[in-house]
Scaffold this active site. Sequence first.
Site, mmCIF file in Angstrom:
data_model
loop_
_atom_site.group_PDB
_atom_site.id
_atom_site.type_symbol
_atom_site.label_atom_id
_atom_site.label_comp_id
_atom_site.label_asym_id
_atom_site.label_seq_id
_atom_site.Cartn_x
_atom_site.Cartn_y
_atom_site.Cartn_z
ATOM 1 N N ASN A 7 0.861 -1.183 0.000
ATOM 2 C CA ASN A 7 0.000 0.000 0.000
ATOM 3 C C ASN A 7 0.898 1.234 0.000
ATOM 4 O OD1 ASN A 7 -1.721 2.097 0.558
ATOM 5 N ND2 ASN A 7 -2.693 1.144 2.334
ATOM 6 N N ARG A 99 -2.556 -2.056 -3.448
ATOM 7 C CA ARG A 99 -3.736 -1.223 -3.259
ATOM 8 C C ARG A 99 -3.693 -0.097 -4.292
ATOM 9 N NH1 ARG A 99 -4.785 3.490 1.039
ATOM 10 N NH2 ARG A 99 -6.987 3.771 0.628
ATOM 11 N N HIS A 189 -12.365 3.358 0.373
ATOM 12 C CA HIS A 189 -12.340 2.420 1.510
ATOM 13 C C HIS A 189 -13.139 1.161 1.177
ATOM 14 C CE1 HIS A 189 -11.791 5.945 4.603
ATOM 15 N NE2 HIS A 189 -10.620 5.424 4.270
ATOM 16 N N ARG A 250 -9.713 16.484 6.399
ATOM 17 C CA ARG A 250 -10.598 16.826 5.272
ATOM 18 C C ARG A 250 -11.930 17.349 5.782
ATOM 19 N NH1 ARG A 250 -9.715 11.213 3.078
ATOM 20 N NH2 ARG A 250 -7.689 11.285 2.047
ATOM 21 N N ARG A 294 -7.025 10.415 19.094
ATOM 22 C CA ARG A 294 -6.605 9.991 20.433
ATOM 23 C C ARG A 294 -6.041 11.181 21.211
ATOM 24 N NH1 ARG A 294 -2.963 4.844 20.467
ATOM 25 N NH2 ARG A 294 -2.557 5.859 18.504
ATOM 26 N N GLU A 396 -7.891 -4.822 5.614
ATOM 27 C CA GLU A 396 -7.832 -4.629 4.159
ATOM 28 C C GLU A 396 -6.756 -5.507 3.532
ATOM 29 O OE1 GLU A 396 -7.766 -0.510 5.471
ATOM 30 O OE2 GLU A 396 -8.562 0.018 3.509
HETATM 31 P P1 ADP Z 1 -5.726 5.816 8.493
HETATM 32 O O1 ADP Z 1 -6.928 6.420 7.865
HETATM 33 O O2 ADP Z 1 -4.527 6.710 8.461
HETATM 34 O O3 ADP Z 1 -5.471 4.371 8.108
HETATM 35 P P2 ADP Z 1 -6.351 4.689 11.089
HETATM 36 O O4 ADP Z 1 -7.484 3.807 10.700
HETATM 37 O O5 ADP Z 1 -5.074 4.062 11.505
HETATM 38 O O6 ADP Z 1 -6.096 5.820 10.029
HETATM 39 O O7 ADP Z 1 -6.874 5.606 12.298
HETATM 40 C C1 ADP Z 1 -6.088 6.625 12.810
HETATM 41 C C2 ADP Z 1 -6.921 7.400 13.830
HETATM 42 O O8 ADP Z 1 -7.348 6.501 14.863
HETATM 43 C C3 ADP Z 1 -6.148 8.515 14.498
HETATM 44 O O9 ADP Z 1 -6.942 9.679 14.563
HETATM 45 C C4 ADP Z 1 -5.910 7.960 15.892
HETATM 46 O O10 ADP Z 1 -5.775 8.948 16.853
HETATM 47 C C5 ADP Z 1 -7.192 7.178 16.095
HETATM 48 N N1 ADP Z 1 -7.065 6.281 17.227
HETATM 49 C C6 ADP Z 1 -6.242 5.227 17.394
HETATM 50 N N2 ADP Z 1 -6.382 4.709 18.629
HETATM 51 C C7 ADP Z 1 -7.324 5.450 19.269
HETATM 52 C C8 ADP Z 1 -7.903 5.447 20.576
HETATM 53 N N3 ADP Z 1 -7.551 4.563 21.474
HETATM 54 N N4 ADP Z 1 -8.833 6.381 20.856
HETATM 55 C C9 ADP Z 1 -9.196 7.291 19.944
HETATM 56 N N5 ADP Z 1 -8.687 7.361 18.720
HETATM 57 C C10 ADP Z 1 -7.758 6.464 18.375
#
Ligand code: ADP
Length: 415
Positions: A7, A99, A189, A250, A294, A396
């Site tokens: 990817n 991907r 997605h 976005r 987070r 994925e």
């Molecule tokens: P991407 O779209 O880059 O693949 P991910 O699916 O990895 O993104 O998600 C990333 C997001 O998930 C970030 O905003 C991260 O802060 C959030 N995230 C990961 N763990 C937690 C958590 N424990 N609580 C809240 N948000 C979280």
Amino acid sequence: MNVFVLNCGSSSLKFQIIDTDLEKIANDKDICLAKGLIERIGSQALITLHVIGKEPFKSAEPIRDHKAALTYISKWISNPETRIPGINSLDDIHAVGHRVVHGAERFKMSVKIDKEVIAGIEDCIDIAPLHNPANLKGIHAAKELFGPNVPQVAIFDTAFHSTMPEISYLYAIPYQLYRRFKIRKYGFHGTSHRYIAYRYRKIMGIPREQVNIITLHLGNGSSACAIKNGRSYDTSMGMTPLEGLMMGTRCGDIDPTVIEYLIHKEGTTLDEVYSVLNKRSGVLGISGLTNDMRDLLMEIEEHQDRRAILAVDMYCNKIKKYIGAYMSALNGADAICFAGGIGENSPEIRRNVCSNMSYIGLELDHELNEEAVNGKEMEISTPTSKVKIFVIPTNEELVMARDTVRVILDVPRVF
Ligand code: ADP
């Protein structure tokens, strides 16, 4: 068969090596052998390489481009000290799955990559200038590295949504513009929404045709999908991933007039406005702090920052509105499934999204909701909830590996 799943983003590269074949697919026995991530390609790159079951290897080194990144990974794979089970050299990689973000109307399912397919992916650059070029770089680099005898397969983010009906995918602009330029909603997605729908059907023990659910992929990029009879019926992202839900950076849905107004008021260029809408809006734009959910939730806990709270409430409110819209479009759904980094790990966000939804009979079990973190797949609704709620960690890469096998063996690839 060892499949290298790749990817490539504009400055990052993620991969997994998955051991799978038709028998393993049938019995859910695919094995992830190793995975890795190289970020900040083009400067001092951050490298994490991980043989499953061992300590990850981390490093920071200058990496020029995607080819250099892949070469780095190939040396790591072939290094006798790495010891990926069953893999001693690149010869033990039997296929590569890529991907590809945008397949437009041309690619409705995963395909084996040849010259024509590459030309087709190039044709889509027009509508996916931010994504397809990086995917192509990965394809060219992998071809050079693995040689012509290792088959390569393209798996498109848009493909799952190719079943959307006209009423979902057309924009209400002159129909000729769709005819002439294929301006329409494509959705993204897709590989994730498809996996979530597949897992839901496995958990429930029902055939694909009985899957009527709303899937929520909530990560840095976020999208919702209305799934009817096992197929994508509508989704929130559009011709590009900018439309739909509020995201990390976005803006999601917006009145297009804002664009012209901003150019006029700020004296900026169209490119700059798009950069604001893609990279400086969403959760980051409203909070003024971060795009990372987070971190934002921690900030709220520690300082009750007003704009951070507003950003989270807006993020959740937008999801609620899409759930309401898709409930109507589907004439009701049996379940709502959360996935993605936020959907899989944040009880707070799920609680916020599911609050005040009694009108559709949604009842969250608060204890189960707290338990559903760190990759746990589970139901989090009460037994009396009319609509079930699930957390289904997405995968994925697994879909990509399985599609790669099926394409190479030319067997049907409906999940
Ligand atoms: P991407 O779209 O880059 O693949 P991910 O699916 O990895 O993104 O998600 C990333 C997001 O998930 C970030 O905003 C991260 O802060 C959030 N995230 C990961 N763990 C937690 C958590 N424990 N609580 C809240 N948000 C979280």
